[in-house]
Scaffold this active site. Structure first.
Site, PDB file in Angstrom:
ATOM      1  N   TYR A 147      79.713  22.782  27.476  1.00 33.13           N
ATOM      2  CA  TYR A 147      79.919  22.752  28.925  1.00 33.13           C
ATOM      3  C   TYR A 147      78.798  21.929  29.532  1.00 33.13           C
ATOM      4  CZ  TYR A 147      80.169  24.365  33.808  1.00 33.13           C
ATOM      5  OH  TYR A 147      80.255  24.424  35.185  1.00 33.13           O
ATOM      6  N   ASP A 242      72.411  16.923  26.654  1.00 34.76           N
ATOM      7  CA  ASP A 242      72.442  17.823  27.810  1.00 34.76           C
ATOM      8  C   ASP A 242      71.499  18.993  27.488  1.00 34.76           C
ATOM      9  OD1 ASP A 242      75.049  19.681  29.602  1.00 34.76           O
ATOM     10  OD2 ASP A 242      72.853  19.748  29.664  1.00 34.76           O
ATOM     11  N   LYS A 270      68.025  24.145  35.380  1.00 43.21           N
ATOM     12  CA  LYS A 270      67.553  25.513  35.140  1.00 43.21           C
ATOM     13  C   LYS A 270      66.026  25.620  35.198  1.00 43.21           C
ATOM     14  CE  LYS A 270      71.770  26.505  32.534  1.00 43.21           C
ATOM     15  NZ  LYS A 270      72.490  27.554  33.228  1.00 43.21           N
TER      16      LYS A 270
HETATM   17  P1  KE4 Z   1      74.704  23.754  36.958  1.00 50.25           P
HETATM   18  O1  KE4 Z   1      75.540  22.724  37.664  1.00 50.25           O
HETATM   19  O2  KE4 Z   1      75.389  25.110  36.887  1.00 50.25           O
HETATM   20  O3  KE4 Z   1      73.261  23.827  37.453  1.00 50.25           O
HETATM   21  O4  KE4 Z   1      74.538  23.251  35.420  1.00 50.25           O
HETATM   22  C1  KE4 Z   1      75.710  22.979  34.669  1.00 50.25           C
HETATM   23  C2  KE4 Z   1      75.364  23.057  33.195  1.00 50.25           C
HETATM   24  C3  KE4 Z   1      75.178  21.872  32.493  1.00 50.25           C
HETATM   25  N1  KE4 Z   1      74.855  21.878  31.184  1.00 50.25           N
HETATM   26  C4  KE4 Z   1      74.689  23.039  30.514  1.00 50.25           C
HETATM   27  C5  KE4 Z   1      74.334  22.993  29.050  1.00 50.25           C
HETATM   28  C6  KE4 Z   1      74.860  24.280  31.180  1.00 50.25           C
HETATM   29  O5  KE4 Z   1      74.702  25.442  30.487  1.00 50.25           O
HETATM   30  C7  KE4 Z   1      75.199  24.293  32.544  1.00 50.25           C
HETATM   31  C8  KE4 Z   1      75.433  25.584  33.309  1.00 50.25           C
HETATM   32  N2  KE4 Z   1      75.372  26.781  32.545  1.00 50.25           N
HETATM   33  C9  KE4 Z   1      76.141  27.896  33.054  1.00 50.25           C
HETATM   34  C10 KE4 Z   1      75.954  29.117  32.134  1.00 50.25           C
HETATM   35  N3  KE4 Z   1      76.207  28.863  30.775  1.00 50.25           N
HETATM   36  C11 KE4 Z   1      75.800  28.241  34.460  1.00 50.25           C
HETATM   37  C12 KE4 Z   1      76.351  29.569  34.951  1.00 50.25           C
HETATM   38  C13 KE4 Z   1      77.422  29.386  35.959  1.00 50.25           C
HETATM   39  O6  KE4 Z   1      78.253  28.462  35.824  1.00 50.25           O
HETATM   40  O7  KE4 Z   1      77.427  30.195  36.913  1.00 50.25           O
END
Ligand code: KE4
Length: 432
Positions: A147, A242, A270
């Site tokens: 993801y 990523d 994060k």
């Molecule tokens: P954000 O747009 O949510 O800040 O980041 C997206 C993203 C990109 N790449 C990786 C490897 C990620 O894990 C994420 C976001 N992670 C999720 C939880 N696995 C965020 C939680 C959510 O979507 O509420």
């Protein structure tokens, strides 16, 4: 064990669904994967979270990764308070964004230039646009089960077959967008070689979680990352790591430091924002020279480099640069993983435990689990029962089998001991 009070959360859940789609501002928070009513939290302190009913939990979600120091870590809260006294946003350059960029460039040698944005999604979306601008090519490769945020061309799933063009996983994403994304199984370098041999001249990049953390935790097989490095280089495609989740999590220099493989571009998020909205993407000078206003690839953001967020990120990275931080994180995570393994063994449960540093996942499945197809053999209903049994015992794990849980520097020996005991009890209580 006295029943947990939940009426304040339940009341807020009713209200939330009247004014917010699905009652949440991010889908996973709705507890759809585990059932039941979402918990509404009021405050955090160190390793603990406290909900609106006053229940206390040992927190292993940590806001999905950022809170590696725990909640209300004094260096971060003091830095943000000091910045707040001077204003919240200027929409103009500040010394703090230069300092945060400098810390990132010094921490990750492959990042020679870095652009700050506001989320992981913005980071990966922008990195892919830069890859397309730099190479003049249109297609991208991603691994099924990884993801990278919710940009259109990344909300795709594999069709049939090992290597296929993506089909949208979300309505609102045109087939034409998804069709530019090629899907390969994680940990399968041959599939990447096949994709590059067939479409190499039109593939701008491969984007990958170097340690997959969004289908549960799946580490790269030995040699997988270096094979991808060689394959992408051979075909003139960029390799994008990523590291939104792994950056500053599994090592100060991220997964690329841990595994010794250098990508062309890295995405961060994060932890780099210390719990406030910061994403970042960066890499080789010649590639980042494409980014406006230096180059022709446009990317912008009102709150990019925001003073409060950069203050939090600077404070957090300075703490993580101290000695023995990652050894302490690994030690606590290893104890919890071992405690769960012993509890599962005692309960006669088939589980697969994956851990890299302070990222841990307990699959209710037999191993090995090396890709998405393996991960989805997990008993998600079993996980849901276990999740709620832990919640009732004051332990907050991710509300989905396909997430990772995180240990912070705030998790002390008593947290570890209490968690292992709760796991032991929860496994038994939720067995059927
Ligand atoms: P954000 O747009 O949510 O800040 O980041 C997206 C993203 C990109 N790449 C990786 C490897 C990620 O894990 C994420 C976001 N992670 C999720 C939880 N696995 C965020 C939680 C959510 O979507 O509420």
């Amino acid at each position: 064990m006295s029943p947990r009070r939940t009426d304040a959360s339940a009341s807020l859940w009713e209200d939330a669904q009247k004014v917010i789609p699905g009652g949440v501002n991010s889908p996973v928070r709705a507890f759809g994967a585990v059932g039941g009513t979402p918990v509404f939290f009021d405050r955090g302190d160190g390793s603990k979270l406290y909900d609106v009913d006053g229940n206390a939990y040992i927190d292993f979600v940590g806001s999905w990764g950022p809170l590696v120091l725990g909640h209300c870590s004094p260096p971060v809260t003091e830095a943000v308070s000091a910045a707040l006294a001077k204003g919240t946003s200027f929409g103009a350059s500040t010394a703090a964004e230069v300092e945060l960029a400098r810390l990132i460039v010094d921490a990750v040698p492959s990042i020679e230039r870095v652009r700050l944005v506001n989320s992981g999604t913005e980071a990966t979306m922008s990195a892919i646009r830069v890859a397309r601008g730099f190479t003049g090519r249109g297609k991208i490769i991603k691994a099924t089960g990884c993801y990278h945020g919710h940009a259109d061309h990344l909300l795709v799933e594999a069709g049939s077959g090992a290597t296929t063009f993506g089909v949208p996983t979300s309505s609102g994403v045109p087939e034409e967008f998804a069709g530019q994304t090629l899907l390969v199984p994680y940990n399968d370098a041959d599939a990447v070689a096949d994709a590059l041999n067939r479409h190499g001249d039109d593939i701008a990049c491969m984007i990958l979680e170097p340690i997959a953390g969004n289908m549960g935790l799946i580490p790269p097989n030995d040699g997988y990352l270096s094979d991808l490095r060689d394959l992408t280089e051979k075909h003139g495609a960029l390799l994008i790591f990523d590291e939104v989740m792994t950056g500053f999590r599994v090592a100060y220099g991220g997964a690329q430091e841990r595994y010794g493989v250098t990508p062309d571009v890295t995405c961060l998020g994060k932890i780099v924002g210390g719990g406030l909205p910061v994403g970042a993407y960066g890499g080789r000078k010649d590639i980042m020279a494409c980014v406006a206003p230096e180059g022709p690839v446009y990317q912008a953001g009102t709150l990019s480099g925001n003073p409060l967020a950069t203050a939090a990120g600077i404070a957090m990275l300075r703490e993580l640069a101290r000695d023995a931080v990652y050894e302490r994180l690994d030690q606590a995570a290893a104890e919890i993983a071992e405690g769960f393994a012993q509890a599962a063994d005692a309960a006669g449960e088939s589980v697969h435990i994956a851990r890299v540093g302070s990222m841990v996942c307990m699959f209710f499945a037999r191993g090995p689990i090396t890709n998405y197809a393996d991960a989805t053999t997990s008993d998600t209903a079993r996980y849901g029962r276990y999740f709620h049994a832990l919640l009732d015992r004051g332990v907050y794990m991710p509300p989905s089998q396909y997430e990772v849980f995180f240990i912070s520097l705030a998790h002390g020996p008593s947290d570890v001991a209490d968690t292992i005991e709760a796991m032991r009890e929860a496994l038994t209580a939720s067995a059927t």
